[in-house]
Every structure is written in C-alpha cells, then in structure tokens.
Design a protein around this motif. Structure first.
Motif, PDB file in Angstrom:
ATOM      1  N   ARG A 188     -10.937   5.522  11.702  1.00  0.00           N
ATOM      2  CA  ARG A 188     -10.552   5.470  10.294  1.00  0.00           C
ATOM      3  C   ARG A 188     -11.085   6.647   9.489  1.00  0.00           C
ATOM      4  O   ARG A 188     -11.037   6.618   8.267  1.00  0.00           O
ATOM      5  N   PRO A 206     -11.007   9.380   7.289  1.00  0.00           N
ATOM      6  CA  PRO A 206      -9.828   9.801   6.521  1.00  0.00           C
ATOM      7  C   PRO A 206      -9.418  11.225   6.866  1.00  0.00           C
ATOM      8  O   PRO A 206     -10.265  12.103   7.012  1.00  0.00           O
ATOM      9  N   PHE A 217      -2.937   3.043   7.840  1.00  0.00           N
ATOM     10  CA  PHE A 217      -2.509   2.840   6.460  1.00  0.00           C
ATOM     11  C   PHE A 217      -3.675   2.874   5.477  1.00  0.00           C
ATOM     12  O   PHE A 217      -3.653   3.607   4.494  1.00  0.00           O
ATOM     13  N   ASP A 218      -4.698   2.055   5.735  1.00  0.00           N
ATOM     14  CA  ASP A 218      -5.679   1.825   4.675  1.00  0.00           C
ATOM     15  C   ASP A 218      -6.712   2.928   4.535  1.00  0.00           C
ATOM     16  O   ASP A 218      -7.420   2.969   3.541  1.00  0.00           O
ATOM     17  N   SER A 219      -6.792   3.856   5.486  1.00  0.00           N
ATOM     18  CA  SER A 219      -7.719   4.974   5.292  1.00  0.00           C
ATOM     19  C   SER A 219      -6.973   6.273   4.986  1.00  0.00           C
ATOM     20  O   SER A 219      -7.515   7.366   5.138  1.00  0.00           O
ATOM     21  N   THR A 220      -5.731   6.137   4.533  1.00  0.00           N
ATOM     22  CA  THR A 220      -4.937   7.299   4.124  1.00  0.00           C
ATOM     23  C   THR A 220      -5.003   7.446   2.607  1.00  0.00           C
ATOM     24  O   THR A 220      -4.928   6.452   1.888  1.00  0.00           O
ATOM     25  N   LEU A 221      -5.133   8.677   2.138  1.00  0.00           N
ATOM     26  CA  LEU A 221      -5.101   8.924   0.691  1.00  0.00           C
ATOM     27  C   LEU A 221      -3.774   8.400   0.151  1.00  0.00           C
ATOM     28  O   LEU A 221      -2.713   8.682   0.716  1.00  0.00           O
ATOM     29  N   ASN A 222      -3.847   7.645  -0.920  1.00  0.00           N
ATOM     30  CA  ASN A 222      -2.697   6.883  -1.379  1.00  0.00           C
ATOM     31  C   ASN A 222      -1.411   7.698  -1.536  1.00  0.00           C
ATOM     32  O   ASN A 222      -0.335   7.241  -1.186  1.00  0.00           O
ATOM     33  N   PHE A 264      -0.227   9.973   0.117  1.00  0.00           N
ATOM     34  CA  PHE A 264       0.395  10.416   1.364  1.00  0.00           C
ATOM     35  C   PHE A 264       0.869   9.256   2.242  1.00  0.00           C
ATOM     36  O   PHE A 264       1.398   9.496   3.327  1.00  0.00           O
ATOM     37  N   VAL A 265       0.668   8.035   1.796  1.00  0.00           N
ATOM     38  CA  VAL A 265       1.052   6.877   2.613  1.00  0.00           C
ATOM     39  C   VAL A 265       2.546   6.914   2.943  1.00  0.00           C
ATOM     40  O   VAL A 265       2.951   6.781   4.102  1.00  0.00           O
ATOM     41  N   SER A 266       3.371   7.122   1.938  1.00  0.00           N
ATOM     42  CA  SER A 266       4.821   7.121   2.170  1.00  0.00           C
ATOM     43  C   SER A 266       5.226   8.271   3.088  1.00  0.00           C
ATOM     44  O   SER A 266       6.090   8.115   3.951  1.00  0.00           O
TER      45      SER A 266
END
Lengths: 350, 350
Positions: free
Chosen positions: A135, A137, A207-212, A214-216
């Motif tokens: 995880r 980031p 998903f949850d350790s990605t900078l918001n 860049f999630v999409s």
C-alpha cells in the motif's frame, strides 16, 4: 527460487479482519501459503478455520515454532490481517521482528509501512531484509489521470459491488472469474485492493492508497491495459466499500469512470448496520434502494449474491427467497451453491 | 513581515484553467495579490479581465517586469493556473526560475511539486528559497480515519455541490459564507481545494491530493475541529467535481461522511457536456435527475445557483425561469444578483 510464505493473522483468522488471509488460504496466492501464525487457532488447519475445508495449512503459535517445523523453509512473511487505521500493532511488530531476524521477506498490505517503522527499519538494514509494502502510495508522477479512453473500450465490464465493506465482494468476483473461464468465457478480474495483488491478479490498482484525483485514471488505465494485453471477452471489476458507506462511500467510479454497464451486488442478510465497529450505528440501505441508486448512475444490477455469514441452512434459504421476491432478481449464495447459476446471466450481456 | 504576492497565470487568466487566480483576485487571499504575470493580458487590470471589476491589480508580461515596477517588492510567487494533470509546463518553469533567482517564496497548488522538480530543485538550494507545495500529499500517519464522530455534531452543514467541475462551487460557497456572516449567521466554510487554502480559510483539506482511504476522515476531522474551535451556527462545505463526473465522481462523501443534510447545487445552463476538454463528450445529467440522486443519498437540495458563463442578460434570465419551473426550486445567479435571496432559505434549516 520457489517462494513460500507464512501468514500472520494475530488471533484474527476467524474474523472479518482476517479477510486478506481468507483470500490467500482459500485459493490463489502470489506467494503460496505454507503455514499460518495465529496463537488462538494453534494446531488447527487454516482452511478448516476459514471456511471448513481442509487445506493442509498448519497453524503455529509463533514465527519461531513455524520455522523450526517447516520444510522447506519459507521465504516470505505476509501480514494477513486488517487493523484499525491500518496500523502496525505491537503484537504484529513482535512477530515481524522475528521474521526479519530470520531473513524472511516481509509483505505488508497495511497503510503503516514496514519500511518506515522506527522499530523495524534498523532491523531491516541490519539483516539486509527486503520489504514489499503493497500500500505504499505511488507518487503522482507514476499515476494516470482519467482521459476518457474508456469510451473506446468495447469489452463488457461488470462491477461486483456490495452493500457494505467486508462483505465478500472480492471472493465473489474471484469465484465468478474462475467460473467464467472454466465455462469458456475468457475473463479477467481487475483487482482494486491489496488482497487482489497478493493473490497474483495482473491488472488493477490499490484503490484506498491512491491519491484521490488519480483513482478514476488508475481504474481506466488498468482496464485499458487489460484489454490491450490480455484481450478478454469479459472484465469483472472488484468493488470497494459501498455506495452509501459513510466511512468511505465508493462505487460510482466503477460505473462512471470504468464504464461498467452491469453490476453483481453482494449483500449479507444477517447484517443491520454498516461494519464500523460497535461505536457507530448507521443502518444498511434496503436492497431495492441500492439497486435504484446503481440504476441512477447508469448501470443495471444483474443478480444479488449473498454472504450468508453465520446463518443456518433454513435461515439463508428463507433470506434468499425473500430477497428474490423483494428485488425480482436472481439471488445466489456463492459459498453454499457456487456461482454456476450466474453464468447464463453473464452470457446474456456478452 | 507583510506578504504580497505575484500570481502566474501563463496566458490562461481569462479561462476556466485560471479559476484559482480568479478566486484570489476577486476576494480573499492568504497572500494579498499585488500583480499578475500573464503575457496575453499585459497592461489590463486583473479584476477587469476576471469579472469586469477594477481591482487595481496590474498585469505584467514577465516576473522581471513586475519586479522592476512594483513597490513594495513582492515576497511570494503563486502559480495561479491548473494545467493538464497538474504538471509544471515549460512556460511556468521559465517564470519560476526567475522568481527563485529573485528570492520569492514559491507557492504551488499543482500536483507536480516544485520541491521535486529537477530543474528547480538545484536553484531552490542555490538561492535558499522556500517552497509551499500545497498539494504535497500528506503521509498516512498525518491523516485521519473516519470514526463516526460526525454523528454527534449538531451544527447544520450545507454542501455546495455542482453538476460539473470548474463550475463555480467554491465561489458560490465563499459568497454564501460572507453573506451569512454579514446577516449575523456565524458561518464557517470547509475548504476542500487548494484555492480555499490559498484564500486563507482555516478548516478543510485538499480533497484530490489525499489518499483515498482518508478522504472521509479528513472531512470529518475538519468539521469536528471547526465546531470545537470556532463553534459556528452553520457550516458550508465546498464541494468537488460532481456526483456523475466520469473523470472523478465525487459528492456523496459530503452528504454521508460529512453529514450534510442540505445542498446548494451549482449549475451552468450554457454547458452540455462534462468539462473534459474537447476529446471526450459525456452529456451533463438533467438537474431533476441530479436532485433525485442527491435525495437518494439522504440530502435535500435547497436551491439552484447558476453560473451564467457567457450568456447574455435575456438568455440567463430565461434559463433561470425555465430551471425554476423544471425543478420547483429557488434559482439564484450569484454573479448577477448576489446571494441575499438564499439567506432566508438557509435560515429555514438552522
């Protein structure tokens, strides 16, 4: 070199906090599981504790005991539990110290990084031990922005969403992927959690350790890469959390950014409140409302899959029947019935 | 020491990519804006370019020209534009080099960090210049998990959401905050973007550079801190993106994790597609559908606010009337009419 791992579950193997361990014990693992370390289940078989099936994975009380009993010697030590806030709690630290001193590669899916832990870092240096902090980031320069390339992807995508977190989305997604492939539908699963990576899936992101921001884009990139490289007939996307989960609402990304036009919705009839521990009580939404919400985002729920938890035979069968009448949708209990009944439904959208 | 800033807008001051600059020029700024650097608007007043109001902020062609003309000498240089992917494009790099050589503190809200840029980093060292990289992601150990404390917060929260990104949510939220305070309602705004921080708001976080798992907890923490320290009567939450925006759907967090029971919904009648540049065309949802989606999450839309864009008087007035009839809700155009008409509606939920 052949890799074999021991799995730390720290007294949580039988609980929902051990769901990463359950995934690795019950099926695929990037590093095959040789033994589990869990002081309260010593002497049992890890498969039996997890889902009642003997898998010949012994449980030891400590890393030392496992190492003196196991042959061949394991190469990796995986943290197989989720702790509150993803922290390295003291009991884990003790086991990890021993594992490092025994030169095992540490594999960690918690938010708190082993490579940054002030107790463990000096030991890692001293023993020259490698760490895989799953995880950790990624830097923004390694991440993808959403570009809309997904518009040109014609491979159908089905998202496996759920009405809560820790409800069995990944397990259902994995079972479906296997069943589809067995039935001749070339299918790839996009993983979105650390367990999916640990299980060895090729395409996905954490998903949850990605900078918001860049999630999409990471989701789009995983799907586009999967199509370009593996060219499957069908893509199943592992969902995360739940659309209405106040501790981290999630789900619309898979429909909107990943272009999933269909959803398999995992639910558990035994649960009344979102899974936030005991302090906070937020009632789970009704399935009918959840299906309507998914429709509002532009996707159709094809079927409900049930995690029957600790319900007895009679109770889960009654719940299945009731939910079928309430929603008008096919309802399947993957653990009890397998997922074969979903294959014709999936073929219908190909 | 008094701080004064020059603002780099790199030819984009008149466009939506300059929205950070617009916010700083038109109102509050943590570092008061002394001049703008924008080669295509040289000689004009930045307020006039932004929204037609003279604000006595001159525009220069280069950092050098600004520095030789300005007295007192500025102390800070702020990047006031959004670039694709948040990258430090070559034209910005050139201006930043000069600013560093002139010992100005660099303030950067882009994803790409000035402190890590291989061209700028050696110069920063050489000149001993400070950098504030606003979007530098926080380490997980500095971030808060959602704990459900929000359940005990009784201060009403209204989220200012929008049907798209770059539509004026922050501006409306800021105007409402000012208007409420002027009308005797003690109001705090929770910022969720780098511009809100640049404008000097006290409580909030940078949504898009936060690790996804901590977004809900950072929001909760900002609200709880605001209540405990400032004890306002009302909290307005700046929304981000849009619920159905495929490039990064967002909004349910404010309702579910932040407990906003009411929403002011910003919309622009002149826009047909989501704001993704020219390549990707996704139609915007209808307002009626968006209001229903917000209701499905448990919040009520109190009013629609319109960004009238480049519409003429007759056209925006017609759009306002049409939207009022379509939605049955009050409709206000903040730029043309101010937000005073929303105060009685807000009082109704206090």
């Amino acid at each position: 070199m052949k890799t074999n791992a021991i799995l730390l579950t720290d007294g949580l193997l039988h609980l929902v906090y051990g769901k990463t361990a359950h995934g690795l014990i019950s099926g695929m693992s990037r590093f095959p599981i040789q033994a589990v370390i869990d002081p309260i289940h010593v002497g049992k078989d890890a498969g039996v504790v997890t889902d009642g099936k003997m898998r010949h994975i012994p449980i030891f009380a400590s890393v030392e005991e496992a190492l003196s009993a196991l042959n061949p010697r394991p190469t990796h030590c995986i943290i197989g539990v989720a702790t509150h806030g993803g922290r390295l709690i003291p009991s884990l630290l003790e086991s990890l110290k021993v594992a490092i001193q025994q030169n095992l590669t540490i594999v960690n899916g918690l938010h708190e990084l082993v490579s940054e832990n002030p107790t463990l870092y000096p030991l890692l240096k001293q023993y020259g031990v490698e760490v895989i902090d799953i995880r950790k980031p990624k830097h923004s320069s390694q991440l993808h922005m959403w570009e809309g390339k997904i518009q040109n992807v014609v491979t159908p995508r089905i998202a496996v969403l759920g009405t809560d977190c820790a409800i069995g989305k990944r397990t259902t997604c994995q079972k479906l992927t296997q069943a589809c492939n067995q039935q001749g539908i070339k299918t790839e699963m996009i993983y979105t959690g650390q367990t999916g990576w640990l299980q060895g899936f090729q395409y996905g992101f954490i998903f949850d350790s990605t900078l918001n921001d860049f999630v999409s884009g990471e989701l789009e990139h995983a799907i586009v890469s999967c199509v370009n490289e593996a060219n499957p007939e069908l893509i199943l996307i592992e969902g995360q959390s739940a659309l209405r989960n106040p501790s981290g609402p999630c789900g619309s990304e898979f429909i909107l950014s990943g272009g999933a036009k269909n959803v398999i919705l995992q639910h558990t009839p035994g649960r009344q409140y979102f899974n936030h521990g005991n302090k906070v009580k937020y009632p789970l939404p009704s399935l009918v409302d959840e299906i309507a919400l998914i429709k509002a985002y532009g996707a159709e729920v094809l079927a409900i899959t049930l995690n029957t938890g600790s319900l007895n035979n009679e109770t889960w069968q009654a719940a299945k029947q009731r939910i079928h009448l309430e929603t008008g949708l096919p309802v399947v209990c993957p653990r009890e019935e397998g997922v074969a009944d979903l294959i014709p439904i999936i073929r219908g959208v190909l």
